[in-house]
Structures are given as structure tokens and as C-alpha cells.
Design an enzyme around this catalytic site. Structure first.
Site, PDB file in Angstrom:
ATOM      1  N   ARG A   1       1.133  -1.213  -0.080  1.00  0.00           N
ATOM      2  CA  ARG A   1      -0.351  -0.258  -0.034  1.00  0.00           C
ATOM      3  C   ARG A   1       0.649   1.224  -0.211  1.00  0.00           C
ATOM      4  NH1 ARG A   1       2.522   1.911   3.348  1.00  0.00           N
ATOM      5  NH2 ARG A   1       0.881   3.644   3.949  1.00  0.00           N
TER       6      ARG A   1
ATOM      7  N   ASP B   1      -2.449  10.388  -1.382  1.00  0.00           N
ATOM      8  CA  ASP B   1      -2.824  10.114  -2.621  1.00  0.00           C
ATOM      9  C   ASP B   1      -3.245  10.636  -3.909  1.00  0.00           C
ATOM     10  OD1 ASP B   1      -2.307   8.812  -0.264  1.00  0.00           O
ATOM     11  OD2 ASP B   1      -2.602   6.741  -1.494  1.00  0.00           O
TER      12      ASP B   1
END
Ligand SMILES: CSC[C@H]1O[C@H](OP(=O)(O)O)[C@H](O)[C@@H]1O
Length: 374
Positions: free
Chosen positions: A60, A264
Site C-alpha cells: 500500500r 494519494d
């Protein structure tokens, strides 16, 4: 290395553990769900296993997701090769690529690096087949295509590491000495190596800055308590884990000199999506006059978006909130809202540290300038 069970391989020893490594055309992914207690690598040698490792968060972190996605495109085509008959019609190859793209693009929605990587790989793919005059592709041409895709994926990886080093250099000059608060995990485990926000912290420490790190535990996946703490321990950088709810009071008590987090997806006006809890930190930082920094490579910018309104925010399985180590921690039948990200408005951000330079407000003007000319 010894194989302990299907696809899970425990390394005999490792220096600084990497989030993943590439060996004999196979991708070995450190299963971050098991850190810090176990360091186990998952052998992702099929498209399905690569997608699974992103979706289930074995790997991740926006940049890491991008790199693994790029390698996943190569793995998907390599895996399909044995089932193909040559000469292969271009349209069949194109539909194979579209299938791979569809599979990977549905793994997680928020980190734009995933889609940025797919676009990079598609560019190589398209460029290659456009050069094949006839309608079909021979076995040798397919092998050449695989080589070009592998080369592109590995350069995406190398570029990310270099970007981390540059962000570390730029950002470390910004960080004051004293208490620095960070949220989630933005280190080697979330990138191609070294880290974004944690790379800035690491570089500042390497340059002798007297910093102490407040590590938000970052519920429910605990990227802070499990992953950032694990990286800082290995780097021997002083830190304390705090509950996410302690951050505000530590700021009020004057224990936090600056906050630095990752990202992100950053819209063209500077609105930034990051791990849930980042928005609250930015409001508290503004209230207490504490600088709030974002560190992210250019691959995390989504300039198709005018603002953060259009950023897809991932909602994950409520079980991640309702359970701990698979045991229910809430009443039977309880429900939870598991927002994995939030969006911090540009006006709460002091500066965005990139590998092209430091971007200061007004972001809508300065983002393009720095990303283009940095
Ligand atoms: C290097 S930025 C990593 C970025 O990704 C994390 O999210 P997740 O752990 O769910 O992939 C978090 O938002 C970090 O800031």
C-alpha cells in the site's frame, strides 16, 4: 529463502526490508498486514495475485501501488503468453491489455499513481504495436514487447526512488528541529524505497537535525503504529506512537513544531487526498499556527481535477473498523463507516514538497510552474 506455504516465503535475512523486490520475473511483496511481527513475502507471479496484493493492502502507499501496478501489467502479459497462439492478431493483444488494465484499475480508487502507472505502461504498449505494420504479432515481437514493458516498469521504480531522495533533500531544509508529527506510513514501505514524508524526516535526521517524531497510530489499519514505527526503529530515529486523538492536544501543548504527511492524489488547486485523519490534522494545525506540509512525487498529481471535489474516496470493508486480529471489538451487528481517505483543502496546506521543488500557495498557479520547470 524458505517457502513456508503457497506463495508466502520468509526471507532468511534482509538489510533494510523493501516493500517488494523483483527476482526471476517474479514479484515478491512484503505482506504489510503482518508487520511488524512477521516479515513474510508473498510471491505475486500472476495478475490476480498482483491485484489481490494491492486490494488487500499487502502492498500500500500511493507510489508503491503505482510501481506494483506497472510491474503487474508486465506480469499479466507474461502470464498470458503461454496460452497465446502466434501469429497473434493485434486486436486480440489489445483486448488482452484492456483486460489487464481493467483488473488492476479496479484494485483501489484513490491513489492516482495506480492510474498514472497504467497510462505510462499503455503508452509503451501502444507505441510498440503501432510500429508493427501488419495486423499480426509474432512470438519474437511479443518477447520484445515484454522486454519494453519490463524496462518501463523498472524505470518507474527507479524514478520513484530518485524522486524520494530529491524530496528528502528539498523538504529536510524546511523541517524545524523539535517535535514533528506524521500520519499513516510514507516511508520505504509506501514507495519504491526511502519514502516521501518519511523520506524528508529521514533526510533531516541524517543531516543532524534534532527532531523527534510523533507517530499517529492511524487506525484502523495502523500504518503508523505498525509500519512507520517499524521503519523509524530500523532507522534509529527517536519517536513515540500516539493515538490519533492525541494529536490536537500535543499541538496545544506546544509539542509539535511541524506536521508532514504524504498524499494519494493532489488536484490542480492543491486540494489533497490522504489517509483519513489528515483533514482533521490540517484544521488543528491551522488553529495552532503549525506548518502543515505535504510530500509527494509528481506522479501523485491529478491535473485533470480542478479541485479535490472530484477525488474518489475509497470506502473499505467495515470489518477493518469492527475487528482487531479478526476478533470483533464492537457489539454483534454493529455497523461502521470505514472511509480510507479524506481531502484536505489547499488553504490548510503550507507547502507541497515534490522532487521538482517546493510548491507554495497560490497552488493553482504554482503547481504547474514547478512541475513543468522544476
Ligand atoms: C507515500 S504516500 C502513502 C500514502 O498512502 C497511504 O494510504 P494507504 O496506506 O491506504 O495506501 C496514506 O494515504 C499515505 O499518505
Amino acid at each position: 529463502m524458505k517457502k513456508i506455504k503457497d506463495n508466502l516465503i520468509e526471507p532468511k535475512e534482509a538489510d533494510f526490508i523493501k516493500a517488494f523486490y523483483w527476482e526471476n520475473s517474479s514479484l515478491f511483496i512484503l505482506d504489510q498486514r503482518k508487520l511488524p511481527l512477521k516479515e513474510i513475502y508473498y510471491k505475486a507471479n500472476t495478475l490476480k495475485k498482483v491485484r489481490y496484493s494491492i486490494k488487500e493492502m499487502l502492498v500500500r502507499g500511493a507510489p508503491a501501488i503505482g510501481i506494483v501496478t506497472a510491474i503487474g501489467v508486465y506480469i499479466g502479459l507474461k502470464e498470458a503468453q503461454s496460452k497465446l497462439t502466434f501469429p497473434l492478431a493485434k486486436k486480440n493483444l489489445l483486448s488482452l491489455f484492456v483486460r489487464i488494465e481493467k483488473s488492476l484499475s479496479s484494485a483501489r480508487p484513490t491513489a492516482v499513481n495506480l492510474f498514472w502507472a497504467l497510462k505510462r505502461m499503455k503508452g509503451v504498449f501502444q507505441g510498440f504495436i503501432n510500429k508493427i505494420p501488419e495486423g499480426n504479432l509474432g512470438q519474437r515481437a511479443f518477447e520484445e514487447l515484454l522486454k519494453s514493458l519490463q524496462k518501463e516498469a523498472l524505470s518507474i521504480w527507479e524514478e520513484d526512488i530518485l524522486a524520494n531522495f530529491k524530496m528528502g533533500e528539498y523538504g529536510s531544509n524546511l523541517l524545524p528541529e523539535g517535535g514533528i508529527l506524521t500520519h499513516c506510513n510514507t516511508g520505504a514501505l509506501a514507495t519504491g524505497g526511502y519514502g516521501t514524508a518519511l523520506g524528508v524526516i529521514r533526510r533531516a535526521y541524517e543531516k543532524g537535525k534534532k527532531i523527534f517524531i510523533w507517530v499517529d497510530e492511524t487506525r484502523p489499519f495502523l500504518q503508523g503504529a505498525r509500519l512507520t514505527a517499524w521503519e523509524l526503529s530500523k532507522l534509529k530515529i527517536p519517536y513515540k506512537i500516539i493515538t490519533d486523538n492525541s494529536a490536537g492536544y500535543l499541538m496545544k501543548k506546544g509539542k509539535v513544531r511541524a506536521i508532514i504527511v504524504g498524499a494519494d492524489r493532489i488536484a490542480s488547486n492543491g486540494d489533497t487526498a490522504n489517509k483519513i485523519g489528515t483533514y482533521s490534522l490540517s484544521v488543528l494545525a491551522k488553529e495552532h499556527g503549525i506548518p502543515f506540509y505535504i510530500a509527494a512525487p509528481s506522479s501523485t498529481f491529478d491535473l485533470t481535477l480542478a479541485s479535490g471535489e472530484g477525488i474518489p474516496v475509497e470506502v473499505r470493508n467495515e470489518k477493518e473498523v469492527l475487528t482487531c486480529k479478526r476478533k470483533l471489538i464492537a457489539p454483534a451487528g454493529a455497523q461502521a463507516m470505514n472511509l480510507a481517505f479524506d481531502v484536505t483543502p489547499a488553504e490548510n496546506i503550507t507547502a507541497i514538497i515534490t522532487e521538482k521543488g517546493i510548491i507554495v500557495p497560490p497552488f493553482s498557479q504554482n503547481i504547474l510552474n514547478v512541475l513543468k520547470n522544476g
